[in-house]
Structure formats: structure tokens, C-alpha cells
Scaffold this active site. Structure first.
Site, PDB file in Angstrom:
ATOM      1  N   SER A 147      -1.010   5.350  -1.248  1.00  0.00           N
ATOM      2  CA  SER A 147      -0.086   4.233  -1.016  1.00  0.00           C
ATOM      3  C   SER A 147      -0.558   2.919  -1.630  1.00  0.00           C
ATOM      4  CB  SER A 147       0.160   4.049   0.483  1.00  0.00           C
ATOM      5  OG  SER A 147      -1.059   3.968   1.179  1.00  0.00           O
ATOM      6  N   HIS A 199      -3.193  -1.487   1.275  1.00  0.00           N
ATOM      7  CA  HIS A 199      -1.896  -1.863   0.714  1.00  0.00           C
ATOM      8  C   HIS A 199      -1.959  -3.240   0.048  1.00  0.00           C
ATOM      9  CE1 HIS A 199       0.364   1.015   3.675  1.00  0.00           C
ATOM     10  NE2 HIS A 199      -0.378   1.651   2.797  1.00  0.00           N
TER      11      HIS A 199
END
Length: 286
Positions: A147, A199
Site C-alpha cells: 500500500s 502510507h
């Protein structure tokens, strides 16, 4: 044995047609991530996570910490569960195909490598900085998943896209430039166990590519042409899923901060050079 029915043949044909639209690098990334998960699920469980995950505390002790650098590249390939790998691959799939078609397979693979490397380094640096400032304690956290790279790709995609707005889960629209940041915050609220620093590091790596020094590290057209003529790549280049280099450029002007830093560095260099060419002043004695 019964002959294949019309429905079976048409389904097979439709699958082949669909597969032909999936670009090579996207196939490899999705295939490897799903394959690694299946091997884990069937044979190993999560026993390997402690060996492959990104654990910032391990980089504290140099030079021994340098032996842990491999974790920057292994952590994105492993996932914490079926939902984790499915969500990441669904988020990656369409966007990855679009970006690979714009960049070309070789440039896109290089961008993935840059985002993985820079995102991993930023993850370690930010985690250690937050620990030092006593703000956020996650030095011993074990981060896995693709991610972070996806967030970096999202920044690139929204930066080169002509779309001014993006829909957030079909509920409301936001400015395309703010879209990665809105997702960063929402994901943290909806899924508290996700790696906020991972992230965030991916987003920052994406900005470094779009507006900072990484933009200058794209493979030049002459090098891509040379590499594509090498025997192994030359064979791969003949595959339908391989996208030849379209001489991709982001077309994004550097941000004002980057331009200011570049200008400052230039002025400092010229000042040092001019000072080095002037005659040294006489030393006075008392």
C-alpha cells in the site's frame, strides 16, 4: 468426454481477451503478491513476517543495520491477510495498467523500484524521528504490504491526470490533488491497524517523483532503447503485454520549494567558486 460448450468457449475467449489488456509489469506485481500470499496461506502462515517485514528499530545499530536493508524490498510483497492483499491488488490493478501504458513497461518498473526504495527509507527515517520527538512509538512495528507504493503511484496518477476532482468511495468529491491525503486520513479511521507512516512515506515518495529530484531519475530514452535491444529484454519486448518506451515525461513543473532550493544551491556553489578564485587576504600579525 463431453465437447466444450459454446458458453465455455466464449468464457475462455473473454478471459484471454481480458488478459491481453493487462500490461506486463502489472501482471508480474499482482502475480507475485498473490503468489506469495497463497504460499504463505497454504504452507507457512505468517511465520516469515518477522524476517521480511520493515522494522525501523533494526536500522539503528550501524553497520549491522545495513544487513536489514533487504526488508525495504521484501516487506511490500507480503501481506497480513486475504482482505489486505485483495484490497491492495484491487486498488493497484486499474491504476497500474494506466500508468504503465503511459510510461512504458521499463520506465514503470523503474518507477516502482524508486518508490519502493525511497518510500522504505522515508518510513524508517520518519519513524525514528517521531520516536526521538516522543510523538509516535512504532519503532518495533512490523510493516508489510504494497500500500505504501500504491499511495506513491496515486500521487503520480493524480498529478499527471487531467481530472480536477475525484470521488471518495462514491460519497463525495474532493480536489484531485487532495485525494491521496483524504484517503490517508480515511484509511486510518476505517482501518486503525494500517501503517500510517508507511502510507505517508509512500505519498511523500510520490511527491519527490512528481515535483522533486526523483523526476530527474527517469530512465533516458537512449538508455531504454539500449536495454530493450539486449537479448533477454529483446525477447520480452516481443510480448503483447510489454509496452515499449513512449519517452515518458511527467510534464509537471517543479514545485516552488524545489525551485527555491535549487536556486539556493546554485547561488551557494557560485559563491564558493568565486571565493576560491579570489586572492587570499594578507594575514596581519600583532
Amino acid at each position: 468426454m463431453q465437447p466444450a460448450t459454446t458458453n465455455d468457449v466464449s468464457a475462455s475467449t473473454r478471459f484471454k481477451v481480458w488478459l491481453s489488456t493487462v500490461t506486463l509489469c502489472t501482471r508480474v506485481v499482482v502475480g507475485v503478491c498473490c503468489g506469495v500470499y497463497l504460499v504463505e496461506a497454504v504452507l507457512l502462515g505468517t511465520v516469515l513476517h518477522s524476517v521480511v517485514c520493515l522494522r525501523p528499530a533494526l536500522f539503528l545499530h550501524l553497520p549491522a543495520g545495513l544487513t536489514e536493508v533487504y526488508r525495504i524490498y521484501t516487506a511490500p510483497l507480503f501481506h497480513g491477510g486475504l482482505l489486505h492483499v485483495l484490497m491492495n491488488m484491487m486498488a493497484l490493478f486499474v491504476m497500474s495498467i494506466m500508468l504503465e501504458k503511459k510510461m512504458g513497461t521499463m520506465n514503470y518498473a523503474w518507477v516502482l523500484l524508486m518508490l519502493t526504495t525511497v518510500g522504505g527509507v522515508l518510513h524508517v527515517v520518519i519513524t525514528l524521528l517521531l520516536e526521538f520527538l516522543n510523538v509516535y512509538h512504532s519503532m518495533w512495528s512490523c510493516a508489510v504490504g504494497f500500500s505504501g507504493v500504491i499511495f506513491g503511484l496515486l500521487v503520480i496518477e493524480t498529478s499527471i491526470s487531467n481530472d480536477l476532482e475525484r470521488s471518495v468511495f462514491g460519497l463525495f468529491t474532493v480536489s484531485a490533488k487532495l485525494y491521496p491525503w483524504i484517503l490517508l486520513v480515511l484509511m486510518q479511521f476505517l482501518l486503525p491497524n494500517v501503517s500510517f507512516v508507511g502510507h505517508l512515506s509512500g505519498i511523500l515518495a510520490g511527491y519527490l517523483f512528481c515535483y522533486g529530484p526523483l523526476q530527474n531519475l527517469l530512465l533516458p530514452a537512449w538508455l531504454v532503447s539500449k536495454l530493450q535491444d539486449c537479448p533477454p529484454v529483446c525477447w520480452i519486448k516481443s510480448w503483447d503485454s510489454y509496452i515499449s518506451d513512449p519517452n515518458f515525461k511527467t510534464g509537471i513543473p517543479p514545485c516552488s520549494i524545489c525551485e527555491g532550493l535549487s536556486s539556493l544551491v546554485t547561488r551557494v556553489k557560485s559563491a564558493v567558486t568565486s571565493r576560491g578564485t579570489t586572492a587570499p587576504a594578507a594575514v596581519s600579525t600583532v
